[in-house]
Design a protein around this motif. Structure first.
Motif, short mmCIF file in Angstrom:
data_model
loop_
_atom_site.label_atom_id
_atom_site.label_comp_id
_atom_site.label_asym_id
_atom_site.label_seq_id
_atom_site.Cartn_x
_atom_site.Cartn_y
_atom_site.Cartn_z
N UNK A 1 0.82 -1.20 0.00
CA UNK A 1 0.00 0.00 0.00
C UNK A 1 0.86 1.26 0.00
N UNK A 2 2.10 1.16 0.49
CA UNK A 2 2.99 2.31 0.48
C UNK A 2 3.37 2.76 -0.92
N UNK A 3 3.12 1.91 -1.92
CA UNK A 3 3.39 2.30 -3.31
C UNK A 3 2.40 3.33 -3.80
N UNK A 4 1.20 3.33 -3.22
CA UNK A 4 0.14 4.21 -3.74
C UNK A 4 -0.47 5.14 -2.69
N UNK A 5 -0.38 4.81 -1.42
CA UNK A 5 -1.01 5.61 -0.37
C UNK A 5 0.01 6.52 0.30
N UNK A 6 -0.42 7.72 0.70
CA UNK A 6 0.42 8.62 1.48
C UNK A 6 0.05 8.48 2.94
N UNK A 27 12.74 0.80 -2.67
CA UNK A 27 11.79 0.97 -3.76
C UNK A 27 10.93 2.21 -3.54
N UNK A 28 10.43 2.39 -2.30
CA UNK A 28 9.61 3.56 -2.00
C UNK A 28 10.39 4.84 -2.23
N UNK A 29 11.62 4.89 -1.76
CA UNK A 29 12.42 6.11 -1.92
C UNK A 29 12.78 6.33 -3.39
N UNK A 30 13.06 5.26 -4.14
CA UNK A 30 13.35 5.40 -5.57
C UNK A 30 12.14 5.94 -6.33
N UNK A 31 10.94 5.61 -5.84
CA UNK A 31 9.69 6.09 -6.45
C UNK A 31 9.21 7.39 -5.83
N UNK A 54 20.75 5.20 5.40
CA UNK A 54 21.23 5.59 4.08
C UNK A 54 20.23 5.21 2.98
N UNK A 55 19.46 4.16 3.20
CA UNK A 55 18.46 3.73 2.22
C UNK A 55 17.23 4.63 2.23
N UNK A 56 17.11 5.49 3.26
CA UNK A 56 16.00 6.43 3.29
C UNK A 56 15.15 6.42 4.53
N UNK A 57 15.49 5.60 5.52
CA UNK A 57 14.71 5.59 6.77
C UNK A 57 14.96 6.90 7.52
N UNK A 58 13.94 7.40 8.17
CA UNK A 58 14.07 8.61 8.96
C UNK A 58 14.55 8.31 10.36
N UNK A 59 14.32 7.10 10.81
CA UNK A 59 14.78 6.67 12.14
C UNK A 59 14.86 5.15 12.12
N UNK A 60 15.51 4.60 13.13
CA UNK A 60 15.79 3.17 13.16
C UNK A 60 15.71 2.74 14.62
N UNK A 61 14.93 1.72 14.91
CA UNK A 61 14.78 1.24 16.28
C UNK A 61 14.94 -0.27 16.29
N UNK A 62 15.88 -0.74 17.11
CA UNK A 62 16.14 -2.18 17.19
C UNK A 62 15.29 -2.81 18.29
#
Length: 182
Positions: A1-6, A27-31, A54-62
């Motif tokens: 759904x992330x391909x088409x929904x905001x 893929x989302x960031x490339x699009x 680096x791939x485009x995440x705004x934050x990262x939580x383990x």
């Protein structure tokens, strides 16, 4: 759904079955999908965190994580995505505290229903921008709302009575716009 929904924000697990979450992120960031993304994963090594960001995440939580931390990080990336650096957002004489889910108008705390709060919060995060009826319906009720078309208009009417009529204006044929003054 992330391909088409905001979305206002996405929590993306990298360990998805089938397609890897990092591939989806790239893929989302490339699009040019620009919604904020928080990566949630069991992969916690610093190199993996760097790769995700680096791939485009705004934050990262383990994992493991505390729910309060996840929610705080998600609120922060959503705020920053619309230009707000702190938990407090103002609109004229209205003040929204996203951390405590509180609204102050004319110097006093307002008592809003959860839906009224979500509606006002959305307007304040997107102030000075026309927001369509459809966008509001999807934000409040999801992609397939099971409620009357008039629901948003009724809720805006109740909200205007509580915050003052000047903050949310109707743009006939376009939607609504929240401004500091009319």
């Amino acid at each position: 759904m992330g391909d088409t929904e905001d979305y206002a924000g996405v929590v993306l697990d990298l360990g998805l079955p089938g397609l890897d979450g990092l591939t989806i992120l790239k893929r989302w960031r490339a699009n040019r999908r620009a919604f904020p993304i928080l990566v949630l994963t069991a992969r916690g090594a610093w190199m993996e965190r760097v790769e995700g960001i680096e791939a485009g995440a705004d934050d990262y939580l383990a994992k493991p994580f505390q729910m309060e931390e996840l929610l705080a990080r998600l609120r922060a990336i959503i705020r920053r995505s619309v230009g707000h650096a702190t938990a407090g957002i103002s609109l004229g004489d209205l003040a929204l505290d996203t951390r405590h889910k509180q609204v102050i108008a004319h110097g006093r705390a307002l008592h809003l229903s959860p839906q009224e709060y979500r509606l006002l919060s959305y307007f304040m995060h997107h102030q000075d921008r026309v927001v369509s009826h459809t966008e509001l319906m999807e934000h409040l009720y999801g992609p397939d709302p099971d409620c009357d078309e008039n629901t948003i208009a009724v809720m805006i009417g109740r909200l205007r009575k509580k915050i003052g009529a000047n903050h949310i204006r109707t743009r006939r044929g376009f939607g609504y716009i929240a401004t500091a003054s009319a």
